[in-house]
Structures are given as structure tokens and as C-alpha cells.
Write a protein that holds these residues in place. Structure first.
Motif, PDB file in Angstrom:
ATOM      1  N   ILE A  51       0.710  -1.236   0.132  1.00 49.31           N
ATOM      2  CA  ILE A  51      -0.043  -0.173  -0.061  1.00 49.31           C
ATOM      3  C   ILE A  51       0.885   1.317   0.005  1.00 49.31           C
ATOM      4  CG2 ILE A  51      -1.690   1.244   1.256  1.00 49.31           C
ATOM      5  CD1 ILE A  51      -2.951  -1.193   0.257  1.00 49.31           C
ATOM      6  N   HIS A  83      -3.037  -0.220  -8.965  1.00 45.84           N
ATOM      7  CA  HIS A  83      -4.409   0.390  -8.960  1.00 45.84           C
ATOM      8  C   HIS A  83      -4.416   1.665  -8.116  1.00 45.84           C
ATOM      9  CE1 HIS A  83      -6.717  -3.566 -10.469  1.00 45.84           C
ATOM     10  NE2 HIS A  83      -5.551  -3.414 -11.223  1.00 45.84           N
ATOM     11  N   LEU A  85      -6.932   3.970  -5.421  1.00 46.34           N
ATOM     12  CA  LEU A  85      -7.903   3.795  -4.587  1.00 46.34           C
ATOM     13  C   LEU A  85      -8.270   5.259  -3.977  1.00 46.34           C
ATOM     14  CD1 LEU A  85     -10.194   2.111  -3.108  1.00 46.34           C
ATOM     15  CD2 LEU A  85      -8.162   1.423  -1.346  1.00 46.34           C
ATOM     16  N   GLN A  98     -15.098  -0.422  -9.182  1.00 42.29           N
ATOM     17  CA  GLN A  98     -14.050   0.448 -10.123  1.00 42.29           C
ATOM     18  C   GLN A  98     -14.485   1.314 -11.097  1.00 42.29           C
ATOM     19  OE1 GLN A  98     -11.915  -3.153 -12.150  1.00 42.29           O
ATOM     20  NE2 GLN A  98     -10.576  -1.541 -13.203  1.00 42.29           N
ATOM     21  N   THR A 122      -8.870   2.027 -11.228  1.00 37.17           N
ATOM     22  CA  THR A 122      -8.973   3.077 -10.328  1.00 37.17           C
ATOM     23  C   THR A 122     -10.283   2.604  -9.605  1.00 37.17           C
ATOM     24  OG1 THR A 122      -7.800   4.880 -11.142  1.00 37.17           O
ATOM     25  CG2 THR A 122      -9.551   5.316  -9.339  1.00 37.17           C
ATOM     26  N   TRP A 123     -10.373   2.583  -8.129  1.00 35.74           N
ATOM     27  CA  TRP A 123     -11.356   2.020  -7.311  1.00 35.74           C
ATOM     28  C   TRP A 123     -11.897   3.169  -6.385  1.00 35.74           C
ATOM     29  CZ3 TRP A 123     -13.353  -3.202  -7.750  1.00 35.74           C
ATOM     30  CH2 TRP A 123     -12.519  -4.053  -8.339  1.00 35.74           C
ATOM     31  N   ALA A 132      -9.523  -2.067  -0.713  1.00 29.76           N
ATOM     32  CA  ALA A 132      -8.251  -2.680  -1.265  1.00 29.76           C
ATOM     33  C   ALA A 132      -8.510  -4.231  -1.268  1.00 29.76           C
ATOM     34  CB  ALA A 132      -7.513  -2.535   0.108  1.00 29.76           C
ATOM     35  N   ALA A 135      -9.889  -4.515  -4.905  1.00 31.44           N
ATOM     36  CA  ALA A 135      -9.119  -4.230  -5.917  1.00 31.44           C
ATOM     37  C   ALA A 135      -8.102  -5.521  -5.935  1.00 31.44           C
ATOM     38  CB  ALA A 135      -7.998  -3.015  -5.672  1.00 31.44           C
ATOM     39  N   ALA A 140      -5.022  -6.453  -8.523  1.00 25.62           N
ATOM     40  CA  ALA A 140      -4.091  -5.272  -8.281  1.00 25.62           C
ATOM     41  C   ALA A 140      -2.860  -5.928  -7.461  1.00 25.62           C
ATOM     42  CB  ALA A 140      -4.731  -4.281  -7.304  1.00 25.62           C
ATOM     43  N   LEU A 143      -1.466  -1.212  -4.398  1.00 22.47           N
ATOM     44  CA  LEU A 143      -2.448  -0.006  -4.392  1.00 22.47           C
ATOM     45  C   LEU A 143      -1.859   1.296  -4.075  1.00 22.47           C
ATOM     46  CD1 LEU A 143      -5.649  -1.446  -2.221  1.00 22.47           C
ATOM     47  CD2 LEU A 143      -5.568  -0.442  -4.771  1.00 22.47           C
TER      48      LEU A 143
END
Length: 338
Positions: A51, A83, A85, A98, A122-123, A132, A135, A140, A143
């Protein structure tokens, strides 16, 4: 009703807006205490993938979304399926979703996620942990969180703090250091920096360089320098511009610095919902001057669909002085967590 950001927030001289600062100070104590308590009591969740958090210490206006987009781009360039978030501020959807720029609007998912979605998956999710996990389940490998420095729910591999580097005149990114609403800070500077791994100073395109005093404020933390540069020149000919971001005056300055023939500029509050009457007035004003209507990419996404063909988007991007160094920092964090 949304209000414009007070200019006096961003001056170190506490005499500016002195009465308002004093009256709002008790609310600042409550805000700071609540933030500190929430962070201290949290038990961050590890979703199983690295992350990277991109956040700031102030209430908007630092340029974190362009930095987030650049981080995602550099990870993709290195072959990593990163990805984005976001909480999806301003959008009505709350469950993990998404973002699809062809399907969703800013009213659905917020304006900033639509910007991020142009650069990669992108979420949005009101619950960052649920987002998370969704994704990660979708493939993903990393993130990149947009605006999550004060959100303690996820275990972060790397925490970046983005700081507005404009210090010319009497401006200072942290004002007199007061916490919202008597100043721009989301929390005390020392508390926010204690959870950061590195700082990104984001300069205007025409700034001569980072203020040494500002760099020193971050102590031993690594500092990266980037500039908010136009992705393309402003449109030729006269323009009437408008912006609804935290610091709209920065858009006016940037257009001037880029050589735009700026006839007039209209500021709106951050994340403003543009009313038909406001847009009609701006269009009429531009027509009288044979000018084109221009706004930021973020604001363009909040325009009603019928207005998007009538308004030109002027996008900007974060350009790092040491792009390779920024990429190495990202990759080092990713590889260290595996």
C-alpha cells in the motif's frame, strides 16, 4: 453551501484573519484531538498487497492527485499492476466500485477518481479496507491511495506527504500552523510528519526552486521536488477561465505564467457543483470578448455533459526533477514488502 478557501489560512502572519482565527480556535482543538484519537486507536489491516499512500497535511490544494497519478504511471512503467484507490469524495457510490470514465460521472464517484482512471485501474470505496480487498481480488499488485494520510485503516508500506511549495510573497503552505478551521492543517505538522516516509514538495511550474526554509521544516525525511506543469499549452486566443479547487488563485497564476491571454477568471469553492446559471453567465461573458471558456481537468469532470463540449479542459501533471529517484523509492517499498 460551500465556501471559498480563506486566503489568510496560507499566511504565517497570524494578524491576517485574526478575529476568525481566535473565534475558531476551540473548534481546532476539537478537530485535532479527534484526529489524533482516531489514528491512535486504529488497528491497520494488511490487505495482502503493498500500500502506497499519497496524502497531505492540509485541507486540499497540495496537488496530491497529480502525484498519485504519476506514482501509478511509474509503477506501470516498471511492469507492476498498480491500481488507484480513493474514498470518492463528492460521489454517491459508497461500495467498492471500479471507476469507468465512460460510465460513471463525478456525481457517482467524485472528480478525482475520474482523473486517476485515465491513467490506470482505479477504485472508490467509502470503506478503504473493503476497497483494497476488492482491488486485490481483481488482480491489483500494488494499491496507491489518494488522500489517505489521515486514514489509518490500511497498513501502509510507504507514506508520502505532498506539500504545496509556493512560498513567494507572504504565502506559506502551513499558514501559522493552526489546525482546521482556524487554519489549513488537518493535524499538527509534527504529528503528520511522524507518520511520513518521504515528502514531495510540489512547485508551480514557474517557481525558481524549493524554499530552503521549507525543506528544512521536514528534518531528516527524504524530500523529492516536483513541479505542477501543464500537460499542454493553454488554448490560443483570449480565454475566460474558472476553477473550483481548494486554491483557485493558483490556476489563474498558472495560466498567466503559461502565457495565456486571460481576459477574466472566476473562482469557485472546492468541488463546487456548477449551476446552469453560473455557466450561462460565464459563456455569455466569454462570448462578449470572443473568448474561449477554460477550466481545470478536475472541474471539467464535474460539468454537466452538455457543457463539456463548450468548455476546454486544461490538464496539468506532476513532473519530478528526479523521476528515476521517485520510481526507485516506489519500487524499493514494493519489493521490501514481498
Amino acid at each position: 453551501m460551500k465556501l471559498n478557501t480563506p486566503r489568510w489560512w496560507y499566511t504565517r502572519d497570524a494578524r491576517h484573519g485574526m478575529v476568525a482565527r481566535i473565534l475558531l480556535k476551540p473548534l481546532s482543538w476539537v478537530w485535532a484531538a479527534a484526529t489524533a484519537r482516531r489514528i491512535a486507536r486504529a488497528e491497520p489491516v494488511d490487505p495482502g498487497i503493498p500500500i502506497i499512500s499519497v496524502g497531505n497535511l492540509t485541507v486540499g490544494g497540495s496537488g496530491k492527485t497529480p502525484v498519485t497519478r504519476e506514482a501509478i504511471r511509474l509503477l506501470h512503467e516498471a511492469g507492476i499492476n498498480a491500481h488507484g484507490l480513493s474514498r470518492g469524495y463528492g460521489g454517491s457510490l459508497r461500495e467498492p466500485t471500479q471507476v469507468d470514465a465512460a460510465l460513471h460521472t463525478a456525481a457517482d464517484v467524485g472528480d478525482e477518481p475520474l482523473m486517476l482512471a485515465l491513467g490506470g485501474p482505479t477504485w472508490i470505496a467509502h470503506d478503504r479496507v473493503a476497497g483494497a480487498r476488492a482491488a486485490a481480488a481483481a488482480g491489483a499488485e500494488v494499491l496507491v491511495l489518494d488522500d489517505a494520510h489521515q486514514n489509518p485503516t490500511l497498513k501502509k508500506t510507504l507514506s508520502l506527504v505532498v506539500v504545496d511549495g509556493e512560498t513567494r510573497g507572504d504565502e506559506w503552505p502551513f499558514g501559522d500552523g493552526s489546525v482546521f478551521p482556524s487554519g489549513p492543517m488537518r493535524e499538527k505538522l509534527r504529528h503528520g510528519l511522524a507518520r511520513a516516509d518521504a515528502v514531495v514538495i510540489l512547485l508551480p511550474a514557474d517557481a525558481p526552486g524549493a524554499d530552503p526554509e521549507l525543506v528544512q521544516a521536514f528534518g531528516d525525511l527524504p524530500v523529492l521536488i516536483a513541479r505542477l506543469t501543464p500537460a499542454a499549452p493553454p488554448p490560443k486566443g483570449p480565454i475566460v477561465a474558472f476553477a473550483g479547487i481548494a486554491k483557485p488563485w493558483k490556476v489563474e497564476r498558472a495560466l498567466d505564467a503559461a502565457g495565456a491571454d486571460l481576459i477574466d477568471f472566476a473562482p469557485f469553492p472546492d468541488h463546487a457543483a456548477f449551476r446552469e446559471g453560473d455557466l450561462a453567465y460565464l459563456a455569455s461573458h466569454a462570448e462578449r470578448h470572443h473568448a474561449r471558456l477554460v477550466t481545470t481537468e478536475k472541474d471539467w469532470f464535474r460539468l454537466p455533459p452538455e457543457w463539456r463540449a463548450r468548455v476546454t479542459s486544461w490538464p496539468v501533471k506532476a513532473t519530478f526533477e528526479d523521476e528515476a529517484g521517485f520510481q526507485r523509492l516506489l519500487l524499493s517499498a514494493v519489493h521490501s514488502s514481498r
